[in-house]
Design an enzyme around this catalytic site. Structure first.
Site, PDB file in Angstrom:
ATOM      1  N   GLU A   1       0.588  -1.100  -0.111  1.00 58.02           N
ATOM      2  CA  GLU A   1       0.069   0.048  -0.165  1.00 58.02           C
ATOM      3  C   GLU A   1       0.891   1.407  -0.124  1.00 58.02           C
ATOM      4  O   GLU A   1       1.879   1.399   1.041  1.00 58.02           O
ATOM      5  CB  GLU A   1      -0.785   0.102   1.255  1.00 58.02           C
ATOM      6  CG  GLU A   1      -1.842   1.297   1.410  1.00 58.02           C
ATOM      7  CD  GLU A   1      -2.960   1.209   2.340  1.00 58.02           C
ATOM      8  OE1 GLU A   1      -3.267   2.223   2.907  1.00 58.02           O
ATOM      9  OE2 GLU A   1      -3.151  -0.052   2.907  1.00 58.02           O
TER      10      GLU A   1
ATOM     11  N   LYS B   1      -7.495  -0.571  11.641  1.00 61.83           N
ATOM     12  CA  LYS B   1      -6.886  -0.763  10.278  1.00 61.83           C
ATOM     13  C   LYS B   1      -5.558  -0.408   9.959  1.00 61.83           C
ATOM     14  O   LYS B   1      -4.605  -0.573   9.662  1.00 61.83           O
ATOM     15  CB  LYS B   1      -7.757  -0.947   9.150  1.00 61.83           C
ATOM     16  CG  LYS B   1      -7.283  -1.471   7.953  1.00 61.83           C
ATOM     17  CD  LYS B   1      -6.707  -0.352   6.943  1.00 61.83           C
ATOM     18  CE  LYS B   1      -6.029  -1.241   5.673  1.00 61.83           C
ATOM     19  NZ  LYS B   1      -5.308  -0.375   4.543  1.00 61.83           N
TER      20      LYS B   1
ATOM     21  N   ASP C   1       4.013 -14.113  12.528  1.00 63.29           N
ATOM     22  CA  ASP C   1       2.731 -14.053  12.176  1.00 63.29           C
ATOM     23  C   ASP C   1       1.804 -13.148  11.853  1.00 63.29           C
ATOM     24  O   ASP C   1       1.297 -12.555  13.040  1.00 63.29           O
ATOM     25  CB  ASP C   1       2.236 -15.351  13.253  1.00 63.29           C
ATOM     26  CG  ASP C   1       0.993 -15.989  12.752  1.00 63.29           C
ATOM     27  OD1 ASP C   1       0.132 -15.352  11.858  1.00 63.29           O
ATOM     28  OD2 ASP C   1       0.668 -17.163  13.351  1.00 63.29           O
TER      29      ASP C   1
ATOM     30  N   HIS D   1      -1.954   9.825  -0.671  1.00 62.97           N
ATOM     31  CA  HIS D   1      -2.115   8.639  -1.157  1.00 62.97           C
ATOM     32  C   HIS D   1      -2.027   8.659  -2.732  1.00 62.97           C
ATOM     33  O   HIS D   1      -1.630   7.820  -3.300  1.00 62.97           O
ATOM     34  CB  HIS D   1      -3.456   8.083  -0.598  1.00 62.97           C
ATOM     35  CG  HIS D   1      -3.528   6.728  -0.322  1.00 62.97           C
ATOM     36  ND1 HIS D   1      -2.854   5.978   0.702  1.00 62.97           N
ATOM     37  CD2 HIS D   1      -4.461   5.663  -0.703  1.00 62.97           C
ATOM     38  CE1 HIS D   1      -3.243   4.626   0.697  1.00 62.97           C
ATOM     39  NE2 HIS D   1      -4.279   4.614  -0.430  1.00 62.97           N
TER      40      HIS D   1
END
Length: 422
Positions: free
Chosen positions: A83, A261, A277, A375
Site C-alpha cells: 500500500e 486498520k 505471524d 495517497h
C-alpha cells in the site's frame, strides 16, 4: 559513533543508495544486503520446505521508515507492504514525535495462554478446585516438554481455570500461563497443552477436546506514548480535529474498524518483514479492541494542559525473534538485523510505537488535508505503470492526472496515446 535514524532526503535517493545507508546503519554483510535487493529472497526449494503445495513466491516491496526514536534509541523500521503512503506516513509522524523525545514504550512480559477444553464434567466448580490442588503436578508435566525454554527462564509458570456456560452446556477451560521469552511461543504452548491433557482428564473426570494457544495475549501487552507539539501539527485546530476523529472512532464501530486498520498498516508490515505471524497479531489486536464488549480504538488521543497532543496505544503483541520464518527466511533474518532489536519485548515496544505513529499520520491527514492527497500521488504512479507507461513517461502522466484530479487507468492510457502522437 552514535547512529541516527533521522536521515534527511532519504526518500529522494535511489533504492541502491538507500540500501547502502541501511547496510552501514545495521552492519549488514554483503550477502545480507544482496538478499534484501533480490526480488524473491528464497529459492523455490526452500519455499517448498516452509509450506505445502508450493508453486512460487510472492515478493512484496520492503521500505524503510526513518526518524524513529523509541526509549532513546534510534531505529530504522523495515516495512513489507504493497500500500502506498504507509512508509512515508510513519516516517513523517516519527519525525515530528522526535521534537519531544520520540516515543516511550514498555511491555508487560512474554506470557502466552494455552487453553485446554474439558467437557462432560458433572461438578465444574469442584473440578476447578481439583485442578488448582494439582497445579504443581500439572506445571511440572508441562515444563518437561521444553527443557530448553525452561533453562532460559521460560516455561509454564501458573495456570487458571474457568468454568464457562456454552450452547453445549458447561465446560471447564484450563489455561496454562507460559513464559515464552524471545519466542512467539505457539509450538511450545501447544505441545505443553497436549501433554497435560491426559492428566487433566484424570483429575477432573472429564473429556478433553481442544488443546491450543490463544492469540488474545492479554499478558503480553505493549504500550507506547508520544507527545506532539501543537505547532508541529499545524496548530490547535489540527489537534482538535485529531481528537474529534478519535472520538468518532470510539463511538462508532464502522469508523473504528478503519481507525484500527490504519494502526495495523504499520504494525503488520513490520511483522511481515520480520517473518512473524501477521494473522496472529491481527487477530489478537482486534479481539483486544473488543474485549470490553464493544469494539474500541487501540489508541487514545488527548490534549494536555499546554494544548499539545498526547497519544497512547495498548495492544497484545506476541512476536518472536527465534524459530519459524524469522530464522528460516534470509530476507526476514536481514530485516531483523536492520531493526536492531535484541529481545521480543523490545520488538513489541517498537511495534507499538510504529502503530501509534501510523495512527497519528492518518488522523492528521484526515483532520487537516484529507487522506487522499498523499495517497493519490503514489496511486497515480501505480495507475500509470498499469496503463503501460514507460519509465520516461510516468512522471508526466502522474503530474497530469493529479492536476486534473482524474486518476484512472483510462485517462492514463489516453495521456500515453497523446504523448506518442505528439
Amino acid at each position: 559513533m552514535k547512529r541516527s535514524s533521522q536521515i534527511s532526503g532519504f526518500y529522494k535517493l535511489r533504492p541502491e543508495e538507500r540500501l547502502k545507508i541501511v547496510k552501514t546503519f545495521a552492519g549488514l554483510s554483503t550477502e545480507e544486503a544482496q538478499n534484501l535487493s533480490s526480488t524473491g529472497g528464497i529459492e523455490l526449494e526452500q519455499a517448498d520446505r516452509m509450506i505445502e503445495n508450493v508453486v512460487g513466491v510472492m515478493p512484496i516491496p520492503v521500505g524503510i521508515a526513518v526518524n524513529f526514536l523509541i526509549n532513546g534509541k534510534d531505529y530504522l523500521i523495515p516495512m513489507a507492504i504493497e500500500e502506498p503512503s504507509v512508509v512515508a506516513a510513519a516516517s513523517y509522524a516519527a519525525k515530528i514525535a522526535r521534537t519531544t523525545g520520540g516515543f516511550t514504550a514498555h511491555t508487560t512480559g512474554s506470557i502466552m495462554i494455552g487453553q485446554i477444553q474439558i467437557v462432560n464434567i458433572q461438578d465444574p466448580y469442584g473440578a476447578r478446585m481439583a485442578v488448582f490442588q494439582a497445579k504443581d503436578e500439572i506445571l511440572t508435566k508441562a515444563n518437561e516438554q521444553d527443557p530448553v525454554l525452561v533453562s532460559f527462564g521460560g516455561g509454564a509458570k501458573d495456570l487458571g481455570v474457568r468454568p464457562i456456560q456454552t450452547s453445549q452446556g458447561m465446560m471447564v477451560i484450563v489455561e496454562l500461563l507460559v513464559e515464552c521469552k524471545d519466542a512467539m511461543g505457539a509450538n511450545a504452548v501447544n505441545t505443553m497443552a497436549e501433554a497435560v491433557a491426559p492428566l487433566l482428564e484424570r483429575i477432573t473426570g472429564g473429556q478433553v477436546y481442544l488443546r491450543i494457544i490463544s492469540n488474545l495475549a492479554i499478558n503480553r501487552l505493549a504500550r507506547a506514548k508520544a507527545v506532539i507539539p501543537k505547532k508541529a501539527l499545524g496548530g490547535s485546530p489540527v489537534v482538535e480535529g485529531i481528537i474529534l476523529a478519535y472520538a468518532f472512532a470510539a463511538a462508532d464501530p464502522f469508523r473504528c474498524a478503519t481507525h484500527n486498520k490504519g494502526i495495523m498498516n504499520g504494525i503488520t508490515s513490520v511483522v511481515l518483514a520480520t517473518g512473524n505471524d501477521t494473522r496472529a497479531i491481527e487477530a489478537g489486536a482486534h479481539a483486544y479492541a473488543a474485549i470490553s464488549g464493544s469494539y474500541q480504538p487501540l489508541t487514545v488521543w488527548e490534549q494536555n494542559r499546554d494544548g499539545d497532543l498526547v497519544g497512547t496505544i495498548e495492544l497484545p503483541l506476541a512476536v518472536g525473534l527465534v524459530g519459524g520464518a524469522t530464522r528460516a527466511h534470509p530476507v526476514a533474518r536481514a530485516l531483523v538485523k536492520v531493526l536492531g532489536v535484541k529481545s521480543a519485548t523490545e520488538f513489541a515496544e517498537v511495534l507499538a510505537s510504529v502503530g501509534l505513529a501510523q495512527n497519528l499520520a492518518a488522523l492528521r491527514a484526515l483532520a487537516n488535508e484529507g487522506i487522499q492527497r498523499g495517497h493519490m500521488a503514489l496511486h497515480a504512479r501505480n495507475i500509470a505503470v498499469e496503463a503501460g507507461a514507460s519509465a520516461d513517461q510516468i512522471d508526466h502522466i502522474v503530474q497530469r492526472m493529479i492536476e486534473e484530479q482524474v486518476i484512472r487507468i483510462d485517462r492514463a492510457k489516453q495521456i500515453i496515446r497523446e504523448m506518442i502522437n505528439t
